[in-house]
Write a protein that holds these residues in place. Structure first.
Motif, short mmCIF file in Angstrom:
data_model
loop_
_atom_site.label_atom_id
_atom_site.label_comp_id
_atom_site.label_asym_id
_atom_site.label_seq_id
_atom_site.Cartn_x
_atom_site.Cartn_y
_atom_site.Cartn_z
N CYS A 1 -35.63 69.62 1.34
CA CYS A 1 -35.77 70.94 1.71
C CYS A 1 -35.34 71.32 3.07
O CYS A 1 -34.71 72.35 3.25
CB CYS A 1 -36.91 71.53 1.37
SG CYS A 1 -37.65 71.26 -0.36
N LYS A 2 -35.81 70.69 4.04
CA LYS A 2 -35.65 70.95 5.60
C LYS A 2 -34.23 71.00 5.85
O LYS A 2 -33.72 71.64 6.58
CB LYS A 2 -36.51 70.12 6.54
CG LYS A 2 -37.95 70.50 6.69
CD LYS A 2 -38.60 69.61 7.67
CE LYS A 2 -40.24 69.69 7.52
NZ LYS A 2 -40.78 68.66 8.28
N GLN A 3 -33.49 69.82 5.55
CA GLN A 3 -32.17 69.62 6.06
C GLN A 3 -31.15 70.57 5.28
O GLN A 3 -30.25 70.84 5.87
CB GLN A 3 -31.76 67.95 5.82
CG GLN A 3 -32.50 67.37 6.85
CD GLN A 3 -32.13 65.51 7.03
OE1 GLN A 3 -30.98 65.48 6.59
NE2 GLN A 3 -33.05 64.96 7.12
N LEU A 4 -31.43 70.66 3.99
CA LEU A 4 -30.43 71.28 3.19
C LEU A 4 -30.49 72.23 2.11
O LEU A 4 -29.99 73.27 2.20
CB LEU A 4 -29.64 70.08 2.11
CG LEU A 4 -28.36 70.53 1.30
CD1 LEU A 4 -27.24 70.53 2.36
CD2 LEU A 4 -28.00 69.59 0.43
N LEU A 5 -31.78 72.20 1.15
CA LEU A 5 -31.99 73.05 0.37
C LEU A 5 -32.29 74.41 0.75
O LEU A 5 -32.06 75.56 0.45
CB LEU A 5 -32.95 72.59 -0.69
CG LEU A 5 -32.51 70.99 -1.11
CD1 LEU A 5 -33.48 70.56 -2.28
CD2 LEU A 5 -31.39 70.98 -1.91
N ALA A 6 -33.32 74.58 1.78
CA ALA A 6 -33.84 75.94 2.44
C ALA A 6 -33.45 75.93 3.73
O ALA A 6 -33.18 75.14 4.39
CB ALA A 6 -35.37 75.53 2.27
N ASN A 7 -33.14 77.31 3.95
CA ASN A 7 -33.01 77.66 5.27
C ASN A 7 -34.40 78.23 5.98
O ASN A 7 -34.96 79.34 5.42
CB ASN A 7 -32.25 79.05 5.19
CG ASN A 7 -31.82 79.65 6.68
OD1 ASN A 7 -32.48 79.20 7.59
ND2 ASN A 7 -30.89 80.41 6.79
N THR A 8 -34.87 77.27 6.59
CA THR A 8 -36.58 77.59 6.83
C THR A 8 -36.71 78.63 7.72
O THR A 8 -37.79 79.19 8.12
CB THR A 8 -37.18 76.48 7.46
OG1 THR A 8 -36.27 75.91 8.48
CG2 THR A 8 -37.19 75.10 6.32
N VAL A 9 -35.90 79.33 8.45
CA VAL A 9 -35.84 80.40 9.11
C VAL A 9 -36.26 81.72 8.24
O VAL A 9 -37.27 82.29 8.80
CB VAL A 9 -34.59 80.62 9.88
CG1 VAL A 9 -34.93 81.94 10.93
CG2 VAL A 9 -34.07 79.66 10.84
#
Lengths: 81, 81
Positions: B62-70
């Motif tokens: 999730c952190k690296q690809l799936l979600a844009n955590t910004v």
């Protein structure tokens, strides 16, 4: 009430977006990942407070607008506000 | 194990797609609908069988690809195959 709706492609329907994610995960070094499928997730607030009526309303929304029932399945949960 | 991942826009981030759905539902005669937010829903199969390791792996994906955590939050559930 709050509705949380998940819309997924029916099995058998090609999912190129899912395949792209699977490939990208492999490229990042995540091994043993398969069967990636991407769907939609929709949250909304209903003024309706009767759970049965709310359920019928969300079902109708999915059929008429949110999901393409030829190629997609939908499921949803309702939660008291 | 099977992972079911929900990715939603953080509150405060504009969601024009959600607004378009809200407007379209109004146009179809569904009254009292508000706060429509559209997110993504991803299902995948992990070869990993240890629940703790699988959790760490999905979080990393999730952190690296799936979600844009910004601008996006993610949550997921794991289920034994």
């Amino acid at each position: 009430m709050k509705a949380r709706i998940k819309i997924t492609l029916k099995s058998g329907v090609l999912d190129p977006q899912g395949k792209a994610i699977e490939h990208a995960l492999g490229g990042l070094g995540f091994d043993g990942i398969e069967g990636v499928r991407q769907g939609k997730y929709i949250e909304l607030e209903l003024a309706e407070t009767n759970p049965e009526a709310a359920k019928a309303q969300v079902k109708e929304m999915c059929k008429q607008l949110l999901a393409n029932t030829v190629i997609e399945n939908y499921s949803f949960e309702l939660e008291e506000a």
